[in-house]
Design a protein around this motif. Structure first.
Motif, mmCIF file in Angstrom:
data_model
loop_
_atom_site.group_PDB
_atom_site.id
_atom_site.type_symbol
_atom_site.label_atom_id
_atom_site.label_comp_id
_atom_site.label_asym_id
_atom_site.label_seq_id
_atom_site.Cartn_x
_atom_site.Cartn_y
_atom_site.Cartn_z
ATOM 1 N N PHE A 1 -3.850 -4.990 -4.167
ATOM 2 C CA PHE A 1 -5.023 -4.749 -5.003
ATOM 3 C C PHE A 1 -6.308 -4.908 -4.194
ATOM 4 C CE2 PHE A 1 -8.224 -6.214 -8.137
ATOM 5 C CZ PHE A 1 -8.201 -5.115 -8.995
ATOM 6 N N VAL A 2 -6.357 -5.917 -3.329
ATOM 7 C CA VAL A 2 -7.536 -6.146 -2.483
ATOM 8 C C VAL A 2 -7.720 -4.982 -1.513
ATOM 9 C CG1 VAL A 2 -8.520 -7.599 -0.665
ATOM 10 C CG2 VAL A 2 -7.448 -8.654 -2.672
ATOM 11 N N PHE A 3 -6.637 -4.582 -0.836
ATOM 12 C CA PHE A 3 -6.713 -3.454 0.107
ATOM 13 C C PHE A 3 -7.210 -2.187 -0.587
ATOM 14 C CE2 PHE A 3 -3.239 -5.441 2.934
ATOM 15 C CZ PHE A 3 -4.185 -5.957 3.806
ATOM 16 N N VAL A 4 -6.675 -1.921 -1.754
ATOM 17 C CA VAL A 4 -7.026 -0.696 -2.483
ATOM 18 C C VAL A 4 -8.492 -0.709 -2.898
ATOM 19 C CG1 VAL A 4 -6.634 0.570 -4.638
ATOM 20 C CG2 VAL A 4 -4.687 -0.189 -3.260
ATOM 21 N N ASN A 5 -8.976 -1.853 -3.357
ATOM 22 C CA ASN A 5 -10.372 -1.933 -3.789
ATOM 23 C C ASN A 5 -11.341 -1.730 -2.631
ATOM 24 O OD1 ASN A 5 -11.119 -2.856 -6.771
ATOM 25 N ND2 ASN A 5 -9.074 -3.616 -6.273
ATOM 26 N N ILE A 6 -11.011 -2.239 -1.467
ATOM 27 C CA ILE A 6 -11.863 -1.992 -0.298
ATOM 28 C C ILE A 6 -11.871 -0.498 0.021
ATOM 29 C CG2 ILE A 6 -12.127 -2.404 2.172
ATOM 30 C CD1 ILE A 6 -10.928 -5.199 1.700
ATOM 31 N N GLY A 7 -10.700 0.122 -0.072
ATOM 32 C CA GLY A 7 -10.623 1.565 0.131
ATOM 33 C C GLY A 7 -11.462 2.326 -0.885
ATOM 34 N N VAL B 1 0.839 -1.203 0.000
ATOM 35 C CA VAL B 1 0.000 0.000 0.000
ATOM 36 C C VAL B 1 0.872 1.251 0.000
ATOM 37 C CG1 VAL B 1 -1.601 1.343 1.426
ATOM 38 C CG2 VAL B 1 -2.006 -1.099 1.061
ATOM 39 N N ASN B 2 1.986 1.173 0.728
ATOM 40 C CA ASN B 2 2.914 2.304 0.771
ATOM 41 C C ASN B 2 3.435 2.635 -0.634
ATOM 42 O OD1 ASN B 2 4.473 4.333 1.810
ATOM 43 N ND2 ASN B 2 6.082 3.001 2.578
ATOM 44 N N GLU B 3 3.829 1.607 -1.369
ATOM 45 C CA GLU B 3 4.313 1.813 -2.735
ATOM 46 C C GLU B 3 3.180 2.297 -3.638
ATOM 47 O OE1 GLU B 3 6.322 -0.614 -6.505
ATOM 48 O OE2 GLU B 3 5.827 -1.686 -4.643
#
Length: 526
Positions: A414-420, A297-299
């Protein structure tokens, strides 16, 4: 006037371009400034007055700071060491007072015009917890176009002058151009004065190769906007506007499509504005660098909305983490615990302000604050557990950066970003919770089978082909290919076949006309 509208692409931009290169080189900055304020007035009527207030404030503030610093520099060498130290402290206090005043003026405008109703509603809700009565009546506020973007640019200029990064300019036109440059005033990228200030003011010669390269970038951005993003919006709006009618696979698909829509639209807009600026000889900063190839996520946030991340890093993270108070905390923690905790605490506190700022910058609402703190929590947990991760990979013998592991990390990111993204798009936090929970219903495909999701087979086919093309080009760029440079090396017939093919694909497959409503740029609302 949208960057993807006919009025902009076929009327405003060609006229500005022709006039710019017709007038003498020394006067070309006047054409740009006139185009800037004409664009802003056409797009937002009387609201340029707020842009002008910010411009005047940072111009005068910069001169004031320079005057204080120059007065000290003139006598610095003639002072004794103790006297020099005392005088320097006085100068710093004076400069802090000036910069505080200028920041107050600019942030007050932003807070009142963008967050006035949100703060009022929150205050009334908080008061109700203690038994107060009454209801909040929203004020009729008009949010100036691009105020979130040009305010950050204004603040960066004043702070950089305060930090003696460069001298304040005495040329008001340079400041006015810097803050109002029409390709970037709506959605960024968030510019720095030392990067683009002189570029805007100096006249540029017409260069055929540069203009061709710039127009390629503009067309590619337009393709991503009208062929991919606007078509993905059909499904996204269908589901998110009526979340109660959808469950199982439908909200999951909508979440993925919204991520696609936002990326294609925002990165497409950045290509359009960078291409526009390039046609005038101005090179704007890159704002996207293939974020979905990120392994953390940082990148991801170093590759997504790069100029916002850089602004938050330079003016919030460093200001907080390197402040005297937090340096003392770090020193105390190293003494009483260990070096890891000593380094972690200032970073953790600074990151909180960064991600709170990131969230509230995106919009006036609690969901935006939660959106920012969602990423803060992920990054904080990653920092806390990093020693355990290091130890695990050392003992397990698994190569942490192998190709397979990197693909797993990309998928996790990708999963973390989509939830966001679902938090970001849902109307409220309650709606997000209900939509996310509904994904796990037993009848996973029920909603998709029984309801039209807003797209027909043609739309789906065009979207699939467009996504594949975008993925192939991004993959080549990630491997080091410069697509525009490689196209420029092709023969003239091949180049024009590619140009015309891209233009025709936009004209034929763009999501506009009958059955398609005009979709404004999402980030233009911020």
């Amino acid at each position: 006037m949208s960057y993807s509208s006919y009025s902009y692409l076929l009327l405003f931009l060609p006229i500005a371009f022709l006039v710019y290169y017709i007038v003498p080189k020394k006067a070309r900055w006047i054409v740009l400034l006139a185009a800037d304020y004409a664009f802003y007035y056409i797009s937002s009527s009387r609201l340029p007055v707020f842009l002008l207030i910010s411009t005047v404030s940072i111009y005068l503030g910069g001169l004031w700071l320079d005057r204080i610093q120059s007065g000290f520099d003139a006598v610095r060498k003639s002072l004794e060491k103790d006297e020099r130290k005392k005088r320097k402290a006085v100068v710093q206090r004076q400069k802090k007072g000036v910069v505080t005043l200028i920041l107050f003026i600019n942030f007050s405008l932003l807070v009142f015009l963008k967050y006035g109703n949100f703060l009022g509603e929150s205050a009334f809700s908080f008061a109700h917890l203690f038994g107060a009565s009454g209801t909040f009546k929203p004020m009729k506020l008009m949010q100036p176009l691009g105020i979130s973007f040009y305010t950050l640019q204004a603040v960066s200029y004043v702070i950089d002058v305060y930090r003696c990064k460069y001298k304040a300019t005495r040329n008001f036109a340079k400041i006015a151009l810097f803050l109002s440059f029409f390709p970037q005033v709506v959605e960024g990228p968030i510019g720095r004065y030392d990067v683009i200030g002189e570029q805007l003011y100096e006249g540029h010669k017409f260069d055929y190769d540069r203009v061709c390269s710039a127009l390629q970038l503009l067309l590619w951005g337009l393709f991503k906007k009208v062929v991919i993003a606007d078509r993905a919006a059909l499904l996204v709006n269908k589901v998110f506007n009526h979340p109660e009618d959808h469950f199982g696979a439908a909200p999951l698909i909508a979440m993925l499509f919204y991520t696609l829509q936002l990326y294609a639209e925002f990165s497409g807009c950045m290509d359009i504005v960078r291409g526009t600026a390039g046609a005038f000889g101005v090179e704007l900063q890159e704002n996207f660098r293939r974020p979905f190839f990120s392994t953390s996520v940082n990148e991801f946030w170093r590759r997504w909305h790069i100029t916002l991340g850089a602004w938050l890093r330079d003016y919030i993270f460093y200001s907080v983490s390197l402040s005297k108070a937090f340096m003392k905390v770090s020193k105390w923690a190293k003494k009483h615990f260990n070096a890891f905790v000593g380094n972690l605490l200032p970073a953790a506190f600074a990151l909180f302000f960064v991600w709170f700022g990131n969230g509230i910058w995106h919009g006036a609402g609690w969901k935006y604050i939660v959106y920012g703190l969602y990423y803060y929590l992920i990054m904080l947990l990653g920092m806390i557990f990093e020693p355990l991760f290091v130890r695990f990979f050392e003992k397990s013998g698994i190569t942490r950066n192998s190709k397979g592991m990197n693909r797993l990390k990309m998928f996790r990111t990708f999963v973390f970003v989509n939830i966001g993204m679902m938090i970001f798009r849902a109307d409220t936090l309650t709606t997000f919770g209900e939509m996310f929970a509904s994904i796990f219903r037993a009848d996973f495909f029920g909603s998709v089978r029984t309801l039209n999701l807003g797209m027909d087979v043609f739309d789906a086919g065009v979207l699939l082909v467009g996504c594949c093309l975008m993925f192939v080009i991004s993959s080549l760029q990630e491997k080091g290919h410069s697509i525009r440079a490689e196209v420029a090396q092709k023969s003239l017939p091949v180049r024009w076949v590619l140009y015309l093919g891209l233009i025709l694909s936009i004209v034929i497959f763009g999501a506009y006309g009958q059955n398609y409503g005009q979709i404004d740029f999402i980030y233009g609302q911020f």
